[in-house]
Motif scaffolding. Structure first.
Motif, short mmCIF file in Angstrom:
data_model
loop_
_atom_site.label_atom_id
_atom_site.label_comp_id
_atom_site.label_asym_id
_atom_site.label_seq_id
_atom_site.Cartn_x
_atom_site.Cartn_y
_atom_site.Cartn_z
N LYS A 1 -5.69 3.20 -9.15
CA LYS A 1 -6.54 4.30 -9.65
C LYS A 1 -6.31 4.49 -11.16
O LYS A 1 -6.85 3.77 -11.97
CB LYS A 1 -6.24 5.57 -8.86
CG LYS A 1 -6.53 5.38 -7.36
CD LYS A 1 -5.91 6.47 -6.53
CE LYS A 1 -6.07 6.19 -5.05
NZ LYS A 1 -7.42 6.31 -4.53
N GLN B 1 -2.25 10.08 -6.99
CA GLN B 1 -3.21 10.73 -7.90
C GLN B 1 -2.49 11.39 -9.09
O GLN B 1 -3.14 12.11 -9.86
CB GLN B 1 -4.03 11.78 -7.14
CG GLN B 1 -4.91 11.21 -6.03
CD GLN B 1 -6.05 10.33 -6.56
OE1 GLN B 1 -6.20 10.13 -7.77
NE2 GLN B 1 -6.85 9.80 -5.65
N ASP C 1 3.80 11.81 -2.51
CA ASP C 1 2.73 10.83 -2.69
C ASP C 1 2.13 11.10 -4.08
O ASP C 1 1.42 12.08 -4.29
CB ASP C 1 1.68 11.03 -1.58
CG ASP C 1 0.45 10.14 -1.77
OD1 ASP C 1 0.35 9.46 -2.81
OD2 ASP C 1 -0.42 10.14 -0.88
N PHE D 1 -3.31 13.52 1.30
CA PHE D 1 -4.12 12.40 1.77
C PHE D 1 -3.70 12.10 3.23
O PHE D 1 -2.51 12.04 3.53
CB PHE D 1 -3.92 11.18 0.88
CG PHE D 1 -4.96 10.13 1.11
CD1 PHE D 1 -6.19 10.19 0.48
CD2 PHE D 1 -4.72 9.08 2.00
CE1 PHE D 1 -7.16 9.23 0.72
CE2 PHE D 1 -5.69 8.12 2.24
CZ PHE D 1 -6.91 8.20 1.60
N THR E 1 0.86 -1.20 0.00
CA THR E 1 0.00 0.00 0.00
C THR E 1 0.89 1.25 0.00
O THR E 1 2.07 1.17 0.34
CB THR E 1 -0.86 0.07 1.29
OG1 THR E 1 0.02 0.10 2.41
CG2 THR E 1 -1.84 -1.08 1.41
N THR E 2 0.27 2.38 -0.32
CA THR E 2 0.99 3.65 -0.20
C THR E 2 1.39 3.87 1.25
O THR E 2 2.50 4.32 1.54
CB THR E 2 0.08 4.81 -0.67
OG1 THR E 2 -0.14 4.66 -2.05
CG2 THR E 2 0.71 6.16 -0.41
N SER E 3 0.48 3.55 2.17
CA SER E 3 0.78 3.75 3.59
C SER E 3 2.04 3.00 4.00
O SER E 3 2.89 3.54 4.71
CB SER E 3 -0.39 3.29 4.45
OG SER E 3 -1.56 3.98 4.10
C1 LIG Z 1 -3.21 10.56 -2.69
C2 LIG Z 1 -3.53 9.27 -1.98
N1 LIG Z 1 -2.62 8.72 -1.16
C3 LIG Z 1 -2.86 7.58 -0.51
C4 LIG Z 1 -4.08 6.93 -0.63
C5 LIG Z 1 -4.32 5.66 0.14
O1 LIG Z 1 -3.27 4.77 -0.01
P1 LIG Z 1 -3.20 3.32 0.65
O2 LIG Z 1 -4.59 2.91 1.04
O3 LIG Z 1 -2.62 2.47 -0.44
O4 LIG Z 1 -2.29 3.40 1.79
C6 LIG Z 1 -5.06 7.48 -1.48
C7 LIG Z 1 -6.38 6.89 -1.74
O5 LIG Z 1 -6.79 5.86 -1.59
C8 LIG Z 1 -4.78 8.69 -2.16
O6 LIG Z 1 -5.68 9.27 -2.96
#
Ligand SMILES: Cc1ncc(COP(=O)(O)O)c(C=O)c1O
Length: 382
Positions: free
Chosen positions: A211, A188, A185, A111, A84-86
């Motif tokens: 996305k 988007q 990040d 985000f 995940t991004t997190s």
């Molecule tokens: C800019 C952005 N960063 C992070 C996330 C979430 O990332 P993740 O759930 O993969 O950690 C989102 C949307 O889901 C997002 O729009």
């Protein structure tokens, strides 16, 4: 992109013949070849069992890494695959020593997962920049806040809240003048606007297939600039980060020298399959053509909304607008539900209806949404 090309591309996305789908910033549409790739994944599993790792799945991960790196203007050695991004932000946040530099500068338009990374670290002084117009942050605000106490300038490429696209080169310069690390990040950004990471100057960039890249949930891409990798020592790690993971050596750990030192174990193979299939579809279309079409559809959407008296919450700088458009609305959840009943898929955020067309959408779909939103406004509450 001519009419025939558009028709051919649209035929690859089944949802487009079922719905007017205008929510790609939440979830990109699944192409048929992605669905076929999932079936192939299951078949490989039935047919080969664990040997599928070596014959098919690990090679597919490497092919994806190569394609995504090329797509983003990076090299495969600079790209890690994470869930995940997190988790990508977390592993970087755990890769520096906050002893000498403990400040992290983020913005209220990022985000929240970006902000939370630092909010949970008691040793970090978190600075959250506020937007004067609710749409963008001025570069001078970063300039003022980023100083020789700053470890990270951490913000978004494109704000999920407003679609405003920040200038990566400007952000990287501001960070580097202060000796800070520029972490972006790009969830988007990648797949909706052109990205050239080598040229951008940023130190790290996160993205993912969910996305605009139409590859589904389960994976994130973490780019770390080649010169920066050796200076980062994550305090959370995995066997994938080891220079020789298949030695299974319990006594000795040494980090890989490439970006895979940031990986956190076995990646999601179903998503590798869907993301790779989608990437093979997008690569020949090209990012310039995708971005040009998104700009065209967004201009039409914004003009249509403004002509009907709506107030889209978009960047006042037209060249910084992207295909994420929030429209101020008194009852966004109700509007989205009514539109859904008419087969128009958009989303809502507090106080706003959110629309995000992608290259595969048509002018007719955009116009139909605008007309429908206008009608919903006139509709009395039940
Ligand atoms: C800019 C952005 N960063 C992070 C996330 C979430 O990332 P993740 O759930 O993969 O950690 C989102 C949307 O889901 C997002 O729009």
């Amino acid at each position: 992109m001519d009419e025939d090309e558009l028709r051919r591309l649209r035929s690859e996305f089944p949802i487009l013949s079922r719905k007017r789908y205008l929510n790609s910033c939440s979830l990109g549409a699944l192409p048929t070849r992605g669905e076929e790739a999932l079936r192939r994944f299951a078949e490989e599993w039935h047919e080969k069992g664990a040997s599928a790792w070596y014959d098919a799945w690990l090679p597919a991960a490497e092919e994806l890494r190569e394609r995504v790196a090329r797509f983003l203007g990076a090299t495969p050695a600079e790209l890690a695959l994470l869930p995940t991004t997190s988790s990508a932000l977390s592993v970087l946040g755990e890769s520096v020593d906050y002893g000498r530099r403990n400040r992290v500068v983020v913005t209220e338009l990022d985000f929240p997962t970006q902000i939370y990374q630092w909010a949970v670290k008691s040793e970090v002084e978190l600075v959250v920049l506020e937007s004067p117009d609710g749409v963008r942050i001025h570069p001078e605000q970063f300039e003022e806040a980023v100083d020789d106490r700053t470890a990270f300038l951490a913000t978004s490429h494109v704000f999920f809240t407003t679609g405003h696209r920040q200038d990566l080169g400007v952000l990287a310069d501001i960070a580097h003048r202060a000796g800070a690390f520029c972490l972006i990040d790009g969830y988007q950004g990648a797949g909706q606007v052109p990205v050239d990471l080598a040229e951008s100057g940023v130190d790290a960039y996160t993205a993912g297939p969910l996305k605009w890249l139409c590859g589904g949930p389960g994976l994130a891409y973490l780019y770390v600039r080649r010169e920066r990798i050796a200076h980062l020592h994550p305090r959370i790690t995995s066997w994938f980060a080891h220079e020789r993971p298949f030695d299974f050596d319990p006594h000795h750990f040494a980090f890989r020298t490439d970006a895979r030192r940031f990986e956190l174990g076995t990646p999601a193979v179903p998503t590798i399959r869907t993301a790779l299939a989608a990437q093979k579809l997008l690569d020949p279309v090209g990012m310039e053509a995708i971005a040009a079409r998104n700009r065209h559809l967004t201009r039409r959407l914004v003009t249509g909304l403004e002509e009907r008296g709506f107030r889209p919450n978009i960047s006042p700088e037209p060249e910084r607008r992207t295909a994420i458009v929030l429209v101020a609305h008194d009852e966004p959840a109700r509007a989205v539900e009514i539109l859904d009943g008419e087969g128009i898929v958009v989303d809502h955020r507090p106080g706003h209806v959110r629309v995000s067309p992608h290259f595969y959408n048509t002018e007719e779909e955009v116009d139909t949404f605008v007309e429908a939103l206008d009608r919903v406004r006139a509709q009395p509450r039940p």
